[in-house]
Design an enzyme around this catalytic site. Sequence first.
Site, PDB file in Angstrom:
ATOM      1  N   CYS A 135       1.071  -1.452   0.140  1.00 13.59           N
ATOM      2  CA  CYS A 135      -0.073  -0.089  -0.014  1.00 13.59           C
ATOM      3  C   CYS A 135       1.120   1.518   0.002  1.00 13.59           C
ATOM      4  CB  CYS A 135      -1.337  -0.080   1.124  1.00 13.59           C
ATOM      5  SG  CYS A 135      -1.750   1.352   1.411  1.00 13.59           S
ATOM      6  N   HIS A 176      -9.323  -3.800  -1.759  1.00 14.68           N
ATOM      7  CA  HIS A 176      -8.617  -2.770  -0.636  1.00 14.68           C
ATOM      8  C   HIS A 176      -8.879  -1.419  -1.365  1.00 14.68           C
ATOM      9  CE1 HIS A 176      -3.843  -2.176  -0.116  1.00 14.68           C
ATOM     10  NE2 HIS A 176      -4.390  -0.955  -0.400  1.00 14.68           N
ATOM     11  N   GLU A 177      -9.324  -1.157  -1.926  1.00 18.90           N
ATOM     12  CA  GLU A 177      -9.037   0.669  -1.980  1.00 18.90           C
ATOM     13  C   GLU A 177     -10.572   1.156  -1.366  1.00 18.90           C
ATOM     14  OE1 GLU A 177      -6.896   2.383  -2.778  1.00 18.90           O
ATOM     15  OE2 GLU A 177      -6.003   0.798  -4.583  1.00 18.90           O
ATOM     16  N   HIS A 180     -10.003   1.430   2.072  1.00 17.58           N
ATOM     17  CA  HIS A 180      -9.465   2.766   2.271  1.00 17.58           C
ATOM     18  C   HIS A 180     -10.552   3.651   3.082  1.00 17.58           C
ATOM     19  CE1 HIS A 180      -5.087   2.914   2.191  1.00 17.58           C
ATOM     20  NE2 HIS A 180      -5.720   2.427   0.916  1.00 17.58           N
TER      21      HIS A 180
HETATM   22 ZN    ZN Z   1      -3.757   1.256   0.030  1.00 20.09          ZN
END
Ligand code: ZN
Length: 214
Positions: A135, A176-177, A180
């Site tokens: 990341c 993953h995004e 966030h």
């Molecule tokens: Zn990330």
Amino acid sequence: MKAHILVIAALMLGASCVRTNLSWTAREKTVIFKSSPVMYVTTLPQDSTILRAKCLEVVEKDYDSKELKTLLEKMLKTVTDPSQEGVGIAAPQVGVNRRIVLVQRLDKEDEPFEAYVNIQIDSLWGDIVVLEEGCLSVPAQRGPVPRYSNVKISYIRDGKKVSECVEGYTARIFQHECDHLDGILYIDRALEVFTDTTWAAQRENFTYERPEWF
Ligand code: ZN
């Protein structure tokens, strides 16, 4: 038992949808317009407040705003910059806590980066696959992360809500995004986290100064 897990998963997904009437704040405008074309990328530990916050949606009247257009342009320049070379980036990684991500569509011809405003994950299914992730906000580290192979997302495109199913590695990038946007980092889901010495050495060639106004 399975029914319980599904209900809990549905509640968690529902909770990730954060509605607001709040237009761009003064702080967000500063970050968007004052940042250089390649934006400062927030990293742990100094930016943990931003990285751990739950993001708000972009309000409808701001879909055509100069702020959104500028932010998307700068996020694209940032994620594709040689100093980053990511396959995705989320708005909190450039200091804006809104539900916006850019994802490289590795599943499409020419693998374009595409922008997703007010994205949410509607459902996850398929195999649980463990692959290594890194990341931009957790420099020089990597770790194996279990993720679902299939995802259904919805988002705003040209002012309208669109839904889409994605599979494979691109489905992983979306997970993953989108994490966030809820303040979740891959290190929270990783089976282990280790230092990537190649990446660490590579990053020493770039400077990552936090702007003093940030
Ligand atoms: Zn990330």
